[in-house]
Structure formats: structure tokens, C-alpha cells
Design an enzyme around this catalytic site. Structure first.
Site, short mmCIF file in Angstrom:
data_model
loop_
_atom_site.label_atom_id
_atom_site.label_comp_id
_atom_site.label_asym_id
_atom_site.label_seq_id
_atom_site.Cartn_x
_atom_site.Cartn_y
_atom_site.Cartn_z
N GLY A 10 0.81 -1.21 0.00
CA GLY A 10 0.00 0.00 0.00
C GLY A 10 0.85 1.26 0.00
CG HIS A 204 -10.08 7.84 14.85
ND1 HIS A 204 -8.90 7.19 14.59
CD2 HIS A 204 -9.85 9.14 14.53
CE1 HIS A 204 -8.01 8.05 14.12
NE2 HIS A 204 -8.55 9.24 14.08
#
Ligand code: NAI
Length: 390
Positions: A10, A204
Site C-alpha cells: 500500500g 475516532h
């Protein structure tokens, strides 16, 4: 030549390949996703290496081998760098474990929470005597521009906290990360400290809960997606403050029972925000003000998913819950349970989040739900006593 293997294909893996190969490491790549092997090889043939583009210059590095077969690339590695979403750490460690050399260093960036419990459970530690380390955050903000060819480094963090087990190997890890220029690596006492200091696991899920509970079915058009950090209201700030207070209570309890644990290393959420963003917070009067006036957070929105109707809904499967709950908040909750510290607000957030994720972690106030085994809570690895935490 020194050899490292990057696990993953990635954004972060692209940066590591370019920087480490450019600095003289032999870099191999392990990615079990077959299409990534082919796409990486094709991209590298095209450009002769991966280009990491920074505002100042291009850094080019060519990996040696790329494979989906761990036996091709893992043996002979002095350093293994795992830079993947946390759900992929376990399968990756499982795939590579049999091919690791004794004395290997295995590190993850970022570690998220409980990485050490998982790594020890999947590696033959008696045979390998591995060095395990984790970085609190990825040193860069980075995005692939062209797969296998160009990755853009949007920013590099000035300071990154890290933890190493055993602690005697700290200097060795810092030396192994010498290809990452311009970052001050600051050691914290242990991987336990790194886990508890992971603020993403509060921020979060805490903001998702504060902003979205009771509004799960709301739809909006693209222009009206709610702001995430700037959307923090008094209720959400209260949730975040209470979660931070509960973490401080866990730290106080751990300091009583674990002599090497230093609670001063775990900042409150408010103090963490102020020292992480010293120049971009315009109004620090309250926790809420510090979130909504932080220029670094400006414009970031709640994760959403487009519906067939063309309208948008909150994406409850996005990383803010899917990564920060099982590999974050639930780990913290497991540690609190072992330290006998009640965490009512964290429980409230997990109870809501597990419903959104379709999982069961907390049952009747205990971490014994059917899906605990897929998390990195200590209980998932048979740790039932706080002395085993350190
Ligand atoms: P990414 O989303 O680009 O990584 C995806 C890679 O994970 C895939 O290319 C594949 O190689 C691997 N992968 C996916 N599913 C897999 C599976 N089932 N088994 C094995 N491997 C699998 O992630 P990125 O951007 O490289 O970030 C890595 C970590 O760093 C993540 O935890 C992310 O949240 C974090 N991070 C990233 C930042 C960035 O700017 N890119 C900034 C801060 C943190």
C-alpha cells in the site's frame, strides 16, 4: 548488504521501498495479494524503481524481489516491516512466521494496540528470540500517485514515539530505521505504554459515537456530509473527556501494580492535542475548542458511503470503527478489566460500536463476547492476569 522485507503493497509500503532501497538496504516485498505482485513488478519495470516524491526532491529506490510466497523473501531478513491496516497484521504474521531467522527484528508502523500480544502468540519466540517494536504512528502522510511507480509524501512527522521489546534493543531499532530521515524517534517504556497512549482509539470511536449515535439512518447529499473533528459538539467533547479520564484511572491502577509502568508517559487527550498541534490550534480554551479550531483537522468529514439512491450514509465499517475498536479501544478495555478499573463511558462507546460493526465484544459488562478472539485484547491471547501485561 543489510536486507529488510516490507510486508504490504500500500501507500506506506511504497514509501519504505523507495527510502530504504535508496539508503542501501536490500529490500524485498511480501504481499499475499497476487495482483499487487504483478502490478508492483510492472510499475517498477516502467520506472526502474519506486519514486517517493517529497516537496523538496524525488527519492528513488528499487526493490530486489517481490513475491506473494513468504519463503521467497522472508529468509535472510534482518528486519521485517509490517505497514498494513491492523486487520492484516495477524494473517501476515501467520504467513511469515515459519520463515523468520533467529534474532530478526519485526516492527509495525503504526502498531495500533496489542500488537505485541499477537506477535508473540504467532511467532516461535523460543526459537527466534525476536526483537519486536512498534511505532505509534506512521512517520508520513502519503498517497500512491501511480501504483508501483510514484508515491507522494505529503508530510513527515517531526516526532514519532516507539516501543521495543526487549528494551535493550532500542538502539539497534533506531539504527535500523536510519533510512527515515528527519524524524525524532522517542522511546516510551514499553509496548503496553504505546498501546495505552494510542489516542486514535479514543478520538475516532469517541467522535463517531458522539456525532452518529441516534442518527445511524440519516441520509445526506454529498455537500452536507458532517464535519468530523470540527463537528465535535459539547456532548461529544464530554464523551471524549470521560474516556480520557478513564484512561488516566487505568494508568493510576497500573502504576500501583507494575513497577516499570510510568503513568506520566500517558498524556490526557487535551494535553496530547496541545503538544501534538502546537501551532495549528487557534483556541485551546476547552477540549471542544481545541478540536474545532485545529487547522490540521479542518474540512475532514465523517466517513460516508454512497447509497443506490445517490445519497450518502455514515460508513460504520470504515477504519474509525473497524480498526480503532478491535485493535484499539477493545484492547484498552481488556487491560482495564485486568486492572479492575471500571470504564463506563468506554463501555458505552464499545457497546454502540459493536452493534454498528455486527460484532460482540462486551457482554453484560465483561469482555467475553463471541468476537473477542478476533481482537487484540489480552484476553484473546489467554492473558488473564495483569502481571502478564508488561
Ligand atoms: P493501505 O490501505 O494503502 O494498505 C493497503 C495494503 O494492505 C494493500 O495494498 C495490501 O498490500 C495490504 N492488505 C490489504 N488487505 C490485506 C489482507 N487481507 N492480507 C494481507 N495484506 C492485505 O494502507 P497505508 O496507507 O499504507 O497505511 C498503512 C497503515 O498506516 C494503516 O494502518 C493506516 O491507517 C496507517 N496510516 C496511514 C497513513 C497514510 O498517510 N497513508 C497516515 C497515518 C496512518
Amino acid at each position: 548488504m543489510r536486507k529488510l522485507t516490507v510486508c504490504g503493497g500500500g501507500n506506506a509500503a511504497h514509501v519504505i521501498i523507495a527510502l530504504a532501497a535508496n539508503a542501501g538496504w536490500d529490500v524485498d516485498v511480501f504481499t499475499p495479494l497476487e495482483d499487487e505482485v504483478e502490478r508492483l513488478q510492472a510499475g517498477i519495470r516502467q520506472r526502474g524503481g519506486i519514486i517517493a516524491r517529497t516537496p523538496e526532491r524525488d527519492i528513488v529506490g528499487r526493490p530486489r524481489r517481490i513475491s506473494g510466497q513468504p519463503q521467497d523473501v522472508i529468509p535472510g531478513s534482518e528486519l521485517i516491516l509490517i505497514s498494513l491496516p491492523a486487520f492484516a497484521h495477524g494473517p501476515t504474521l501467520r504467513a511469515i512466521a515459519d520463515y523468520l531467522d533467529p534474532g530478526v527484528t519485526v516492527g509495525t508502523l503504526p502498531a495500533r494496540s496489542g500488537f505485541d500480544y499477537q506477535a508473540r502468540s504467532l511467532m516461535d519466540t523460543a526459537r527466534l528470540s525476536p526483537v519486536i517494536f512498534g511505532l505509534q504512528t506512521l512517520p508520513w502522510a502519503c498517497r500512491i500517485v501511480e501504483y508501483g511507480q510514484v508515491v507522494e509524501i505529503l508530510g513527515t512527522k517531526a516526532r514519532v514515539d516507539f516501543a521495543v521489546a526487549p528494551v535493550e534493543a532500542r538502539a539497534r531499532v533506531v539504527a535500523q530505521l536510519d533510512f527515515i530521515a528527519g524524524v525524532d524517534f522517542v522511546a516510551v517504556a514499553s509496548l503496553l505504554t504505546l498501546t495505552i497512549a494510542n489516542t486514535g482509539q479514543l478520538i475516532h470511536p469517541g467522535i463517531m459515537y458522539g456525532l452518529c449515535q441516534g442518527r445511524e439512518a440519516d441520509c445526506f447529499d454529498a455537500g452536507h456530509t458532517p464535519l468530523f473533528y470540527q463537528g465535535v459538539d459539547d456532548f461529544t467533547a464530554g464523551i471524549l473527556q470521560a474516556m480520557s479520564d478513564e484512561v488516566q484511572a487505568v494508568c493510576a491502577a497500573l502504576a500501583e501494580i507494575l513497577p516499570d509502568f510510568d503513568p506520566a508517559e500517558i498524556a490526557t487527550l487535551y494535553d496530547w492535542l496541545l503538544h501534538s498541534y502546537p501551532t495549528s490550534i487557534e483556541n485551546s480554551a476547552t477540549l471542544r475548542d481545541a478540536f474545532v479550531s485545529n487547522r490540521a483537522y479542518a474540512g475532514l468529514k465523517v466517513p460516508v458511503r454512497c447509497q443506490e439512491s445517490g445519497m450518502y450514509r455514515v460508513d460504520f465499517k470504515a477504519r474509525y470503527l473497524a480498526e480503532d475498536v478491535p485493535y484499539g479501544l477493545v484492547v484498552l478495555r481488556g487491560i482495564a478489566e485486568l486492572a479492575h478499573v471500571p470504564t463506563p463511558t468506554i463501555d458505552q462507546v464499545i457497546t454502540w460500536a459493536q452493534t454498528q460493526l455486527g460484532r460482540s465484544y462486551l457482554e453484560n459488562g465483561r469482555l467475553c463476547g463471541a468476537d473477542v478472539a478476533e481482537t487484540r485484547a489480552p484476553q484473546a491471547f489467554g492473558i488473564q492476569d495483569f502481571h502478564q501485561l508488561a
